[in-house]
Structure formats: structure tokens, C-alpha cells
Design an enzyme around this catalytic site. Sequence first.
Site, PDB file in Angstrom:
ATOM      1  N   GLY A  87     -24.848 -17.400   7.177  1.00 18.26           N
ATOM      2  CA  GLY A  87     -25.734 -18.466   7.297  1.00 18.26           C
ATOM      3  C   GLY A  87     -25.377 -19.676   7.091  1.00 18.26           C
ATOM      4  O   GLY A  87     -26.157 -20.814   7.424  1.00 18.26           O
ATOM      5  N   SER A 133     -21.038 -16.142   9.075  1.00 20.17           N
ATOM      6  CA  SER A 133     -20.381 -17.345   9.835  1.00 20.17           C
ATOM      7  C   SER A 133     -19.528 -17.175  10.736  1.00 20.17           C
ATOM      8  O   SER A 133     -18.560 -18.187  10.860  1.00 20.17           O
ATOM      9  CB  SER A 133     -20.166 -18.507   8.838  1.00 20.17           C
ATOM     10  OG  SER A 133     -21.456 -18.987   8.241  1.00 20.17           O
ATOM     11  N   HIS A 149     -27.511  -4.897   3.015  1.00 23.51           N
ATOM     12  CA  HIS A 149     -27.325  -6.385   3.233  1.00 23.51           C
ATOM     13  C   HIS A 149     -27.740  -7.028   2.229  1.00 23.51           C
ATOM     14  O   HIS A 149     -28.930  -6.809   1.551  1.00 23.51           O
ATOM     15  CB  HIS A 149     -28.023  -6.673   4.599  1.00 23.51           C
ATOM     16  CG  HIS A 149     -27.454  -8.045   5.355  1.00 23.51           C
ATOM     17  ND1 HIS A 149     -28.321  -9.107   4.543  1.00 23.51           N
ATOM     18  CD2 HIS A 149     -26.679  -8.328   5.969  1.00 23.51           C
ATOM     19  CE1 HIS A 149     -27.492 -10.137   5.459  1.00 23.51           C
ATOM     20  NE2 HIS A 149     -26.738  -9.718   6.270  1.00 23.51           N
ATOM     21  N   GLU A 208     -19.202  -8.846   3.478  1.00 22.22           N
ATOM     22  CA  GLU A 208     -20.060 -10.279   3.702  1.00 22.22           C
ATOM     23  C   GLU A 208     -20.105 -10.966   2.497  1.00 22.22           C
ATOM     24  O   GLU A 208     -21.187 -10.825   1.706  1.00 22.22           O
ATOM     25  CB  GLU A 208     -21.454  -9.859   4.285  1.00 22.22           C
ATOM     26  CG  GLU A 208     -21.232  -9.217   5.571  1.00 22.22           C
ATOM     27  CD  GLU A 208     -22.414  -9.389   6.373  1.00 22.22           C
ATOM     28  OE1 GLU A 208     -22.304  -9.877   7.668  1.00 22.22           O
ATOM     29  OE2 GLU A 208     -23.692  -9.306   5.933  1.00 22.22           O
ATOM     30  N   GLU A 223     -29.292  -9.607   2.030  1.00 25.70           N
ATOM     31  CA  GLU A 223     -30.753 -10.315   2.119  1.00 25.70           C
ATOM     32  C   GLU A 223     -31.765  -9.358   1.799  1.00 25.70           C
ATOM     33  O   GLU A 223     -32.789  -9.600   1.180  1.00 25.70           O
ATOM     34  CB  GLU A 223     -30.922 -10.804   3.615  1.00 25.70           C
ATOM     35  CG  GLU A 223     -30.245 -12.244   3.858  1.00 25.70           C
ATOM     36  CD  GLU A 223     -29.761 -12.273   5.284  1.00 25.70           C
ATOM     37  OE1 GLU A 223     -30.446 -11.613   6.333  1.00 25.70           O
ATOM     38  OE2 GLU A 223     -29.153 -13.360   5.565  1.00 25.70           O
ATOM     39  N   LYS A 280     -31.267  -9.776  12.566  1.00 33.10           N
ATOM     40  CA  LYS A 280     -32.276 -10.022  11.342  1.00 33.10           C
ATOM     41  C   LYS A 280     -33.758 -10.085  11.913  1.00 33.10           C
ATOM     42  O   LYS A 280     -33.951  -9.293  12.798  1.00 33.10           O
ATOM     43  CB  LYS A 280     -31.751 -11.418  10.693  1.00 33.10           C
ATOM     44  CG  LYS A 280     -30.564 -11.528  10.399  1.00 33.10           C
ATOM     45  CD  LYS A 280     -30.008 -12.482   9.616  1.00 33.10           C
ATOM     46  CE  LYS A 280     -28.718 -12.262   9.169  1.00 33.10           C
ATOM     47  NZ  LYS A 280     -27.937 -13.310   8.180  1.00 33.10           N
ATOM     48  N   ASN A 319     -26.216  -8.492  14.073  1.00 30.75           N
ATOM     49  CA  ASN A 319     -27.390  -8.469  13.249  1.00 30.75           C
ATOM     50  C   ASN A 319     -28.307  -9.532  13.644  1.00 30.75           C
ATOM     51  O   ASN A 319     -28.320 -10.589  13.182  1.00 30.75           O
ATOM     52  CB  ASN A 319     -27.001  -8.442  11.830  1.00 30.75           C
ATOM     53  CG  ASN A 319     -28.073  -8.369  10.796  1.00 30.75           C
ATOM     54  OD1 ASN A 319     -29.251  -8.096  11.029  1.00 30.75           O
ATOM     55  ND2 ASN A 319     -27.494  -8.722   9.434  1.00 30.75           N
TER      56      ASN A 319
HETATM   57  P1  PGA Z   1     -24.366 -15.119   9.833  1.00 28.54           P
HETATM   58  O1  PGA Z   1     -25.043 -13.846   9.238  1.00 28.54           O
HETATM   59  O2  PGA Z   1     -23.280 -14.739  11.000  1.00 28.54           O
HETATM   60  O3  PGA Z   1     -25.598 -15.860  10.492  1.00 28.54           O
HETATM   61  O4  PGA Z   1     -23.642 -15.777   8.731  1.00 28.54           O
HETATM   62  C1  PGA Z   1     -23.976 -12.585   8.969  1.00 28.54           C
HETATM   63  C2  PGA Z   1     -24.878 -11.451   8.427  1.00 28.54           C
HETATM   64  O5  PGA Z   1     -25.585 -11.861   7.532  1.00 28.54           O
HETATM   65  O6  PGA Z   1     -24.737 -10.270   8.900  1.00 28.54           O
END
Ligand code: PGA
Length: 246
Positions: free
Chosen positions: A166, A206, A90, A160, A92, A11, A9
Amino acid sequence: MRRKLAAGNWKMNGSPAALTDLDALADAATGDTEVLVCPPATLIAQARARCGAIAIGGQDCHSATSGAHTGDLSAAMLRDAGATHVILGHSERRADHGETDALVAAKTVAAWDAGLTAIVCVGETLDDRDAGKTLDVIGAQLAHSLPDGATDANTVIAYEPVWAIGTGKVPTSAQIAEVHSFLRAALVQRLGNETASAIRLLYGGSVKPTNAAEIFGVTDVDGALVGGASLTADDFTPIITALNMA
Ligand code: PGA
């Protein structure tokens, strides 16, 4: 047997130049593991044209097929650009755009109607976890974000934890196992054993080359949704390799 899935992903990151990293990923994608990259929508067509061995996906779609929705993209537009998958719900998007479970469910139907596989995301906040509500929150998100009609062909579920995205913080293997077995059981209850056993469950938050093997060793983890570490082949390739070997 569920085919393993390593999903990246990107983003709101990436550029045409960054697509050169897909060439290295294509070599890693030759095993039993399916590799998917979800770049920003502006790069989907270029990514598709560049690299046949990797599946390409979107990061969101609108619930409608067309109309007066300035700035939005329909699921069919993603498909026409070369996407086969789309990430939906997601955390976010839930946080930045106020997406509710009902909206995620409507988007999931739109994705299915366009022939896309929906990667439906669920996950608890740290407050939820500290309050002992993790399974309640995830159970409600799954129940209301996943419409009737899910199959292993049209749906992937991604767990998640919001606090792990992140941040470099990762749940313990026992915590991941608890949620994934809960998700599997909830799917069995809703869809029956045969369909539920075939749906893939990804862990996300992460995931790095250093922790991937341990995470992929957890029962009912069929792959990962990877953010930051999917942005370069140097980081994503060892994660794909760890999944191949799991
Ligand atoms: P990250 O993000 O691996 O940077 O923690 C995962 C995600 O939001 O899909």
C-alpha cells in the site's frame, strides 16, 4: 509447470455493486493464468454465484472448526460459501490481530482440513531489511507458519514485504529474486525437490499495471497477490494480462 496465479486481496473494501467488475476479469482469466479474488467474507457467496471463471477466496479463517468464537469464521464456512482459497498470515492480520507464526500454522492446518488452498504470507519490515535480517526473518516465518504436509495443491506462498504494501514502494527485481530463490531453496530443503518445485510463489506489495511485467519477469515469481490494484477491473485486468504474457 506451475500455473500462474493472479490473486486479488480486497481487504476491507468492496460492496455488492463492486462485483460487476468480476465480469471483465473473467474474460482476462481465459489464458494460462488462474485468477482468484478474495473479497470480504460477506461477499464470497455472491461473488461465487456471479462468476464461475474466477476462483473466490477468504482473507482469514479461525483455527478451530466451530465453537465459542464470536465474530470468527471457520475454514469450512468459507468453503461452504464458495471459497476455494484463503489468505493466511497477512502482515495486516499479524499486526492488527497479533497473529503469530504458530497461529498461522494452526489456521493453515484448518484450511487444509476443509479442503482450501492456503496462501501463506511472509515478509520483512523495513527495519528488518535495513538491519540486514530479511532472509532470517522470512526463513523463520516460513519455517514456523507452514505446517508439515504442504503440497502444491494445498499451499501457495506469498512474499509480501511489509514496507511495500500500500505504499507504492516496490523492491528491485534483484531483491525480489533473492527472496524468491531463498524461499524456493527453503521449500526444497523441507519438502524435497518435486513438491517444492511445484509450489507457487507470489510476490505482493504495490503491484500495479505499470510494474507488473517487470515483476513477473523475475525468476520464481509465479504470480502476484494484489491489494489496491485488484479493486477495479481497469487496474487488475492489465496485471492479469501481463502475467498471461510473462
Ligand atoms: P497492495 O497490497 O497491492 O495494495 O500493496 C498487497 C497486499 O497487501 O496483499
